[in-house]
Design an enzyme around this catalytic site. Sequence first.
Site, PDB file in Angstrom:
ATOM      1  N   GLU A  35      44.227  48.318  52.403  1.00 29.81           N
ATOM      2  CA  GLU A  35      44.954  49.261  51.547  1.00 29.81           C
ATOM      3  C   GLU A  35      46.462  49.114  51.737  1.00 29.81           C
ATOM      4  OE1 GLU A  35      43.955  51.261  49.161  1.00 29.81           O
ATOM      5  OE2 GLU A  35      41.885  50.604  49.425  1.00 29.81           O
ATOM      6  N   CYS A 189      41.772  47.029  32.094  1.00 27.63           N
ATOM      7  CA  CYS A 189      42.852  47.898  31.599  1.00 27.63           C
ATOM      8  C   CYS A 189      44.157  47.484  32.273  1.00 27.63           C
ATOM      9  CB  CYS A 189      42.514  49.359  31.903  1.00 27.63           C
ATOM     10  SG  CYS A 189      43.543  50.520  31.004  1.00 27.63           S
ATOM     11  N   CYS A 196      40.468  46.160  25.517  1.00 32.74           N
ATOM     12  CA  CYS A 196      39.688  47.341  25.144  1.00 32.74           C
ATOM     13  C   CYS A 196      38.305  46.968  24.614  1.00 32.74           C
ATOM     14  CB  CYS A 196      40.451  48.158  24.104  1.00 32.74           C
ATOM     15  SG  CYS A 196      42.047  48.728  24.737  1.00 32.74           S
ATOM     16  N   CYS A 199      35.883  46.919  27.411  1.00 31.63           N
ATOM     17  CA  CYS A 199      36.013  48.039  28.348  1.00 31.63           C
ATOM     18  C   CYS A 199      34.834  49.026  28.224  1.00 31.63           C
ATOM     19  CB  CYS A 199      37.327  48.778  28.070  1.00 31.63           C
ATOM     20  SG  CYS A 199      37.569  50.163  29.201  1.00 31.63           S
ATOM     21  N   CYS A 205      37.818  56.503  25.216  1.00 33.95           N
ATOM     22  CA  CYS A 205      39.236  56.380  25.600  1.00 33.95           C
ATOM     23  C   CYS A 205      40.143  56.887  24.474  1.00 33.95           C
ATOM     24  CB  CYS A 205      39.558  54.921  25.905  1.00 33.95           C
ATOM     25  SG  CYS A 205      41.305  54.649  26.224  1.00 33.95           S
TER      26      CYS A 205
HETATM   27  S1  SF4 Z   1      39.682  51.296  26.253  1.00 33.30           S
HETATM   28 FE1  SF4 Z   1      41.198  52.569  27.300  1.00 33.30          FE
HETATM   29  S2  SF4 Z   1      40.675  52.427  29.458  1.00 33.30           S
HETATM   30 FE2  SF4 Z   1      39.656  50.745  28.413  1.00 33.30          FE
HETATM   31  S3  SF4 Z   1      41.074  48.989  28.504  1.00 33.30           S
HETATM   32 FE3  SF4 Z   1      41.484  50.050  26.594  1.00 33.30          FE
HETATM   33  S4  SF4 Z   1      43.117  51.465  27.123  1.00 33.30           S
HETATM   34 FE4  SF4 Z   1      42.199  50.852  29.050  1.00 33.30          FE
END
Ligand code: SF4
Length: 369
Positions: A35, A189, A196, A199, A205
Amino acid sequence: MIPIAEPLLAWYTRHGRHDLPWRQTRDPYRLWLAEIMLQQTRVESVKPYYTRFLQALPDWRALAAAPQDQVLALWSGLGYYTRARNAQRAAQVVMAGFAGHFPDTLEKAVTLPGVGRSTAAAVLASAFGHRQAILDANARRVLIRSHAIAADPKATATQQWLWTLASALTPEDAHGYNQAIQDLGAMICTPRQPRCTDCPLASRCKAHAEGRSHALPVTVHRPPKPQRRAFFLLAADPEGRILLEKRPDSGIWGGLWCLPQAAPDSGELSNLCNDTLPPLEDTPAIRQFLQEAWSRRLRLDLRLTALGEEQQHVFTHFQLRFRCAHARVLGSAVADSAATLRWYRPADALAQGLPTPIRRILRNLGGGR
Ligand code: SF4
């Protein structure tokens, strides 16, 4: 509040970076070290340092008792050296105040030097299974985008709101969730190119729904970084050894070995250097001043032979512009025998704890001298 834990954990099971070296352990020392090293530093840069560091200093006791020079040498090149000094102080506190065990509460863990709330939480969740939320850069970005938070991310009120959100969203399996949100921020992200379409949070989102993924987090204009300037002395003795000087323990590059420095922004040297911060000049008067000042201070018979091109190094809070003054040491003169000055063969010098720009200079040795 948008529930993101379930899809995040499902995605992490299939796509997470399970093979990272610090993901193979529940040992608080190893988790804590990772960390600390990962603060403001990329995973790929950290990996070799992490392995080397653990081979040399495998536990709290070894780190607490190690010579500071060894700790800094192991950290050398990773940057942000305050982390290394704090890491050793933290190990000493763990040994002296916590009987060799990482503290088992957030309140106690954040009393360790260099350990903030997010670092402490990450260790407690992974080592002991505590339900503790993290808020590192990756987690922060995912929360800001998924909830379309358009406020200045560094403002205190925003930080407080993000911590509240992070705490509320973190499930019982904080260990897995924390790693999942870190990986989503690092792999999907990402700061500049959020993917996206890949994702697992896309359907919930807000930033994606509003077409603002690239616009968040908002960038708040901040004033340009102040600039500082320096000349560094690259003095070679008749045997080709290089003179290094140990920096004071506090301040920039504290405790690291460095080339002797002269600062053109204070004292007599400032009268010779233009104070409107154009490139550092190379004039006979500046060369003569540097030669005399360093000869006097280091008690050496020096001859400056060249001033290298101006280089830059960007710190978190300022930008350093510097030139390297190459010099020969005449005769068999040696520097002051003070413990803060030492001659090193170039290869041995590179094994010391050095600031990154000084390491770069020494690696490039060969021209200009
Ligand atoms: S959908 Fe939202 S959380 Fe996912 S990569 Fe795109 S901006 Fe980021």
